[in-house]
Design a protein around this motif. Structure first.
Motif, PDB file in Angstrom:
ATOM      1  N   PRO A  21      50.697   3.982 -36.402  1.00 29.14           N
ATOM      2  CA  PRO A  21      52.033   4.525 -36.078  1.00 29.14           C
ATOM      3  C   PRO A  21      52.545   4.004 -34.739  1.00 29.14           C
ATOM      4  O   PRO A  21      51.758   3.612 -33.864  1.00 29.14           O
ATOM      5  CB  PRO A  21      51.787   6.037 -36.021  1.00 29.14           C
ATOM      6  CG  PRO A  21      50.338   6.178 -35.683  1.00 29.14           C
ATOM      7  CD  PRO A  21      49.646   5.019 -36.327  1.00 29.14           C
ATOM      8  N   GLN A  22      53.871   3.982 -34.590  1.00 26.77           N
ATOM      9  CA  GLN A  22      54.466   3.603 -33.309  1.00 26.77           C
ATOM     10  C   GLN A  22      54.539   4.844 -32.414  1.00 26.77           C
ATOM     11  O   GLN A  22      54.705   5.965 -32.896  1.00 26.77           O
ATOM     12  CB  GLN A  22      55.873   3.022 -33.513  1.00 26.77           C
ATOM     13  CG  GLN A  22      55.899   1.607 -34.076  1.00 26.77           C
ATOM     14  CD  GLN A  22      55.443   1.523 -35.516  1.00 26.77           C
ATOM     15  OE1 GLN A  22      55.995   2.205 -36.385  1.00 26.77           O
ATOM     16  NE2 GLN A  22      54.437   0.717 -35.795  1.00 26.77           N
ATOM     17  N   ARG A  23      54.406   4.623 -31.112  1.00 24.48           N
ATOM     18  CA  ARG A  23      54.447   5.721 -30.142  1.00 24.48           C
ATOM     19  C   ARG A  23      55.475   5.405 -29.068  1.00 24.48           C
ATOM     20  O   ARG A  23      55.397   4.364 -28.389  1.00 24.48           O
ATOM     21  CB  ARG A  23      53.066   5.919 -29.504  1.00 24.48           C
ATOM     22  CG  ARG A  23      51.992   6.355 -30.504  1.00 24.48           C
ATOM     23  CD  ARG A  23      50.631   6.415 -29.862  1.00 24.48           C
ATOM     24  NE  ARG A  23      49.592   6.837 -30.821  1.00 24.48           N
ATOM     25  CZ  ARG A  23      48.284   6.822 -30.564  1.00 24.48           C
ATOM     26  NH1 ARG A  23      47.859   6.398 -29.366  1.00 24.48           N
ATOM     27  NH2 ARG A  23      47.416   7.208 -31.478  1.00 24.48           N
ATOM     28  N   ALA A  24      56.425   6.301 -28.898  1.00 21.55           N
ATOM     29  CA  ALA A  24      57.520   6.071 -27.952  1.00 21.55           C
ATOM     30  C   ALA A  24      57.014   5.865 -26.529  1.00 21.55           C
ATOM     31  O   ALA A  24      57.570   5.067 -25.760  1.00 21.55           O
ATOM     32  CB  ALA A  24      58.503   7.241 -27.998  1.00 21.55           C
ATOM     33  N   GLU A  25      55.927   6.579 -26.173  1.00 24.03           N
ATOM     34  CA  GLU A  25      55.417   6.499 -24.794  1.00 24.03           C
ATOM     35  C   GLU A  25      54.809   5.136 -24.460  1.00 24.03           C
ATOM     36  O   GLU A  25      54.537   4.835 -23.287  1.00 24.03           O
ATOM     37  CB  GLU A  25      54.383   7.608 -24.539  1.00 24.03           C
ATOM     38  CG  GLU A  25      53.081   7.499 -25.336  1.00 24.03           C
ATOM     39  CD  GLU A  25      53.152   8.193 -26.681  1.00 24.03           C
ATOM     40  OE1 GLU A  25      52.075   8.473 -27.250  1.00 24.03           O
ATOM     41  OE2 GLU A  25      54.283   8.455 -27.159  1.00 24.03           O
ATOM     42  N   GLU A  26      54.606   4.292 -25.491  1.00 24.95           N
ATOM     43  CA  GLU A  26      54.014   2.967 -25.226  1.00 24.95           C
ATOM     44  C   GLU A  26      55.066   1.914 -24.890  1.00 24.95           C
ATOM     45  O   GLU A  26      54.725   0.744 -24.663  1.00 24.95           O
ATOM     46  CB  GLU A  26      53.199   2.514 -26.447  1.00 24.95           C
ATOM     47  CG  GLU A  26      51.947   3.352 -26.643  1.00 24.95           C
ATOM     48  CD  GLU A  26      51.159   2.976 -27.887  1.00 24.95           C
ATOM     49  OE1 GLU A  26      50.001   3.439 -27.991  1.00 24.95           O
ATOM     50  OE2 GLU A  26      51.685   2.253 -28.743  1.00 24.95           O
TER      51      GLU A  26
END
Length: 464
Positions: A21-26
């Motif tokens: 999954p993609q993570r906004a914090e990255e």
């Protein structure tokens, strides 16, 4: 699907942003690329690398698949520096000396990371040669076929090694080298390199061509998670490979007459018990007929002539009360493929080409067709037949009557028949085994025509 097909499928999902999954914090790849460009400018100013010509912008038409919003498409030459090796002859290889590697030795380590050099050379040759350092990505510029060209291998050793002239190293800037190597070795990466390579028997690719390859780039933290996930899955892929090898060994030693007996037992309803709660085949056939009528009304298929009723005299053996005897065309639409000629004028190596499904892409005993060796241009479809994932294919000539389940979309030549189910809930694997049974094969044998090359009669198959 063999173990390599499985790994390729995982790699392809990974580079499309579908594995983790993609993570906004990255953050985003755009932020990462800004840092990379700044670092590259510093290296150019410090004269550690040479300034390169600007590469063409990436257009929307060039993008082969969608990627997450936090990712970016970028050309390989914009995120790293390609350096070609120096000539190291076979006669330069000695038993004891300085470490070096030549392009032929790279293939022995394909899809692995190696930590030491394969060969040795003299100090004089070593000093004159270009060097590989830790975490550089090595790629071969020459190979025996267009699938193996520019294999990407990450050097993890701490020793400086010399590299031959038919190799190049990619000094990336600020990214995970294993992720980059995975992109280059993915089905997408292989297709890119294959289309850029030149030559027939021995093929070549240049640094200039490699620099134009487009890479799907996620944020750095996501690159690392993708690598970790694939490495976590590797033991499962290895176990799958081992199990499949063992199964092939069992199948090779499993007597053919026992296999045939087992299939015959199955189609007579004697292999597993019947259960009332599962309903009857009559209910299923009612659903199939209703679905067929919908397809006819929607003009997706043509209305067919009524098939003859099945008489008791035709039934070769008894079946359970919950089963029904049907004819092929009660369940499937049946059509023959077509061959554009001369075929050489329609073959293409473009990633946009349509899979050209040949009987040569299969082996006797295979169940699925997952990939093809060749593609045709879209224009060839007008003289062929498009088939979809889930269709059942049946060899129509030579080794006639061999069924396969499609796991890929493509076009078929006139050596195939396609059985397209009217009802999506049809279990294709069940019908694969039905068609593989001695009973069905014996019926096919009665329909074939031709003195030398045997061909199945499509119209007669409909009423079997």
């Amino acid at each position: 699907m063999n173990a390599q097909d499985l790994k390729n499928s995982i790699l392809q999902r990974a580079i499309e942003g579908k594995l983790v999954p993609q993570r906004a914090e990255e953050g985003t790849a755009r932020d990462l690329l800004i840092e990379i460009r700044a670092e590259k400018e510093k290296l150019i100013k410090a004269k550690k690398i040479k300034k390169t010509k600007p590469l063409p912008e990436i257009t929307d038409d060039e993008k082969p698949f969608d990627i997450p919003d936090s990712w970016e498409w970028v050309r390989l030459g914009n995120v790293g520096n390609l350096v070609r090796g120096s000539g190291i002859k076979r006669s330069d290889i000695i038993l004891s000396g300085k470490p070096c590697i030549r392009y032929g030795e790279l293939y022995t380590t394909y899809r692995t990371r190696f930590s030491s050099a394969v060969s040795q050379t003299s100090k004089d040759v070593f000093c004159k040669s270009k060097k590989v350092h830790q975490n550089d990505i090595l790629m071969a510029l020459t190979g025996e076929n267009k699938w193996d060209i520019a294999l990407a291998v990450v050097y993890e050793g701490t020793d400086e090694i010399a590299m031959g002239g038919d190799m190049t190293k990619w000094e990336y800037h600020g990214m995970n080298p294993i992720y980059l190597a995975m992109v280059i070795n993915s089905p997408y990466g292989i297709a890119c390199k294959r289309n850029m390579a030149t030559g027939d028997i021995i093929v070549h690719i240049s640094n200039n061509k490699l620099s134009e390859i487009m890479l799907p780039i996620p944020p750095l933290a996501e690159q690392q998670r993708i690598v970790a996930r694939i490495e976590e899955l590797q033991p499962d892929i290895d176990a799958y490979d081992k199990a499949q090898t063992e199964l092939r060994t069992i199948e090779q030693h499993f007597p053919d007459d026992m296999k045939k007996s087992l299939l015959q037992y199955a189609i007579e309803g004697k292999l597993v018990p019947q259960r009332k709660e599962e309903g009857t085949a009559r209910d299923l056939l009612a659903e199939i007929r209703a679905e067929k009528e919908k397809l006819i009304k929607a003009k997706k298929i043509k209305k067919t002539k009524p098939l003859p009723e099945i008489t008791d005299d035709e039934k070769p053996f008894d079946i359970p009360d919950s089963w029904e005897w049907v004819r092929f065309e009660d369940i499937f639409g049946i059509a023959r493929g077509g061959s554009p000629r001369p075929i050489k004028q329609f073959l293409t190596q473009s990633p946009d080409g349509i899979n050209w499904i040949k009987i040569g892409d299969t082996d006797i005993g295979d169940k699925y067709i997952v990939s093809t060796k060749e593609k045709i241009i879209p224009k060839g479809l007008s003289k062929s037949r498009l088939v979809e994932v889930g269709d059942l294919l049946l060899t129509n000539s030579m080794s006639y009557g061999r069924p396969y389940i499609l796991k890929t979309r493509g076009a078929i030549h006139d050596g195939w028949l396609v059985l397209s189910p009217y009802f999506e809930k049809i279990n294709k694997e069940f019908f694969y085994y039905i068609i593989s049974s001695p009973y069905v094969h014996n019926q096919f044998a009665r329909t074939v025509s031709g003195a030398v090359v045997k061909n199945l009669n499509k119209d007669l198959i409909k009423i079997r």
